[in-house]
Design a protein around this motif. Structure first.
Motif, PDB file in Angstrom:
ATOM      1  N   GLU A 283       0.851  -1.084  -0.193  1.00  0.00           N
ATOM      2  CA  GLU A 283      -0.002  -0.130   0.025  1.00  0.00           C
ATOM      3  C   GLU A 283       0.689   1.223   0.098  1.00  0.00           C
ATOM      4  O   GLU A 283       0.431   2.306  -0.394  1.00  0.00           O
ATOM      5  CB  GLU A 283      -0.872  -0.049   1.241  1.00  0.00           C
ATOM      6  CG  GLU A 283      -2.066  -1.029   1.060  1.00  0.00           C
ATOM      7  CD  GLU A 283      -3.071  -0.384  -0.060  1.00  0.00           C
ATOM      8  OE1 GLU A 283      -3.237   0.627  -0.185  1.00  0.00           O
ATOM      9  OE2 GLU A 283      -3.440  -1.445  -0.667  1.00  0.00           O
ATOM     10  N   LEU A 284       1.969   1.068   0.342  1.00  0.00           N
ATOM     11  CA  LEU A 284       3.051   2.438   0.173  1.00  0.00           C
ATOM     12  C   LEU A 284       3.009   2.792  -1.213  1.00  0.00           C
ATOM     13  O   LEU A 284       2.980   2.227  -2.399  1.00  0.00           O
ATOM     14  CB  LEU A 284       4.475   1.954   0.502  1.00  0.00           C
ATOM     15  CG  LEU A 284       4.618   1.401   1.850  1.00  0.00           C
ATOM     16  CD1 LEU A 284       6.189   0.864   2.177  1.00  0.00           C
ATOM     17  CD2 LEU A 284       4.426   2.678   2.980  1.00  0.00           C
ATOM     18  N   PRO A 285       3.035   4.138  -1.406  1.00  0.00           N
ATOM     19  CA  PRO A 285       3.135   4.837  -2.728  1.00  0.00           C
ATOM     20  C   PRO A 285       4.479   4.904  -3.266  1.00  0.00           C
ATOM     21  O   PRO A 285       5.392   4.735  -2.463  1.00  0.00           O
ATOM     22  CB  PRO A 285       2.680   6.360  -2.607  1.00  0.00           C
ATOM     23  CG  PRO A 285       2.900   6.598  -0.806  1.00  0.00           C
ATOM     24  CD  PRO A 285       2.754   5.149  -0.287  1.00  0.00           C
ATOM     25  N   LYS A 286       4.752   5.165  -4.366  1.00  0.00           N
ATOM     26  CA  LYS A 286       5.981   5.101  -5.165  1.00  0.00           C
ATOM     27  C   LYS A 286       6.832   6.411  -4.526  1.00  0.00           C
ATOM     28  O   LYS A 286       6.116   7.384  -4.165  1.00  0.00           O
ATOM     29  CB  LYS A 286       5.862   5.006  -6.605  1.00  0.00           C
ATOM     30  CG  LYS A 286       7.124   5.292  -7.314  1.00  0.00           C
ATOM     31  CD  LYS A 286       6.764   5.323  -9.019  1.00  0.00           C
ATOM     32  CE  LYS A 286       8.041   5.311  -9.976  1.00  0.00           C
ATOM     33  NZ  LYS A 286       8.750   6.443  -9.916  1.00  0.00           N
ATOM     34  N   ASP A 287       8.016   5.923  -4.258  1.00  0.00           N
ATOM     35  CA  ASP A 287       8.966   6.982  -3.673  1.00  0.00           C
ATOM     36  C   ASP A 287       8.695   7.213  -2.299  1.00  0.00           C
ATOM     37  O   ASP A 287       9.390   8.310  -1.749  1.00  0.00           O
ATOM     38  CB  ASP A 287       8.788   8.333  -4.478  1.00  0.00           C
ATOM     39  CG  ASP A 287       9.129   8.390  -6.050  1.00  0.00           C
ATOM     40  OD1 ASP A 287      10.086   7.469  -6.324  1.00  0.00           O
ATOM     41  OD2 ASP A 287       8.704   9.094  -6.680  1.00  0.00           O
ATOM     42  N   SER A 288       7.838   6.315  -1.586  1.00  0.00           N
ATOM     43  CA  SER A 288       7.996   6.310  -0.121  1.00  0.00           C
ATOM     44  C   SER A 288       9.432   6.035   0.265  1.00  0.00           C
ATOM     45  O   SER A 288      10.331   5.433  -0.146  1.00  0.00           O
ATOM     46  CB  SER A 288       7.167   5.238   0.669  1.00  0.00           C
ATOM     47  OG  SER A 288       5.659   5.775   0.292  1.00  0.00           O
ATOM     48  N   LEU A 289      10.087   6.778   1.557  1.00  0.00           N
ATOM     49  CA  LEU A 289      11.324   6.530   2.098  1.00  0.00           C
ATOM     50  C   LEU A 289      10.935   5.610   3.349  1.00  0.00           C
ATOM     51  O   LEU A 289      10.350   5.948   4.191  1.00  0.00           O
ATOM     52  CB  LEU A 289      11.868   7.871   2.629  1.00  0.00           C
ATOM     53  CG  LEU A 289      12.144   8.972   1.469  1.00  0.00           C
ATOM     54  CD1 LEU A 289      12.754  10.251   1.868  1.00  0.00           C
ATOM     55  CD2 LEU A 289      12.978   8.120   0.135  1.00  0.00           C
ATOM     56  N   LEU A 290      11.930   4.486   3.407  1.00  0.00           N
ATOM     57  CA  LEU A 290      11.897   3.746   4.447  1.00  0.00           C
ATOM     58  C   LEU A 290      13.565   4.094   5.385  1.00  0.00           C
ATOM     59  O   LEU A 290      14.319   3.795   4.675  1.00  0.00           O
ATOM     60  CB  LEU A 290      11.643   2.397   4.350  1.00  0.00           C
ATOM     61  CG  LEU A 290      10.431   2.135   3.377  1.00  0.00           C
ATOM     62  CD1 LEU A 290      10.580   0.393   3.109  1.00  0.00           C
ATOM     63  CD2 LEU A 290       9.247   2.483   4.211  1.00  0.00           C
TER      64      LEU A 290
END
Length: 189
Positions: free
Chosen positions: A105-112
């Motif tokens: 469910e994370l959007p593209k370009d999320s940072l972890l």
């Protein structure tokens, strides 16, 4: 956990396993830690590099950027598969196995932000290939699904690139920073 417009730190999970393989094998061996190298991927892993290392992608164009430096799978998928396939962390080729994050469910370009210094950027969904069925017959169908509109859902994890180097260990916290709105959904990479 469903992702909303949470700020970094309010949405988090934990690393439950880290894995790597210096050969192009389907499964990767669990380790005590892995080192993420900025712009390259997992030290000692066959997919390390600025340009693509996945064999079929190298054959198509060896100069493509490597958007698949680090592969993550949520342990909740392994839990879902355990009765029929008995799949353990690392066996589906992931470098980092997480718990408590709905990676898909994370959007593209999320940072972890993982552990003390590592930062990775989500590039897209893993596109499962025939190797999955060679590993365990029927597993491909188990990691693919359809939504209510009939669109294909890929459940075999997400891919990312390394923005900041760092050691990653089981037990490390994973903190999420969502990109600015509007969010782009994950597509296969």
């Amino acid at each position: 956990m469903k992702m909303n417009d949470e700020k970094m730190g309010s949405a988090s999970g934990v690393v439950i396993a880290v894995s790597k393989s210096d050969k192009h094998t389907f499964s990767k061996e669990n380790c005590n830690s892995i080192k993420l190298l900025k712009g390259l991927g997992v030290e000692g892993d066959a997919h390390l590099g600025k340009t693509v290392k996945h064999r079929s992608r190298v054959a198509a164009n060896p100069n493509q950027p490597n958007l698949r430096q680090v592969h993550l799978i949520h342990s909740e998928l392994l839990d879902e598969l355990k009765d029929r396939f008995n799949v353990a962390a690392g066996q589906m080729g992931e470098n980092i196995t997480t718990k408590g994050i709905d990676l898909l469910e994370l959007p593209k370009d999320s940072l972890l932000y993982i552990g003390e210094t590592a930062v990775i950027k989500v590039t897209g969904l893993r596109n499962p290939c025939a190797q999955i069925d060679q590993f365990k017959s029927g597993l491909m169908n188990a990691v693919l699904d359809r939504d209510q509109q009939g669109n294909l859902i890929r459940k075999a994890g997400i891919m990312s690139i390394v923005l900041e180097s760092g050691e990653v260990h089981p037990g490390d916290q994973v903190r999420i920073q969502l990109p600015p709105l509007p969010h782009a959904p994950l597509e296969r990479v």
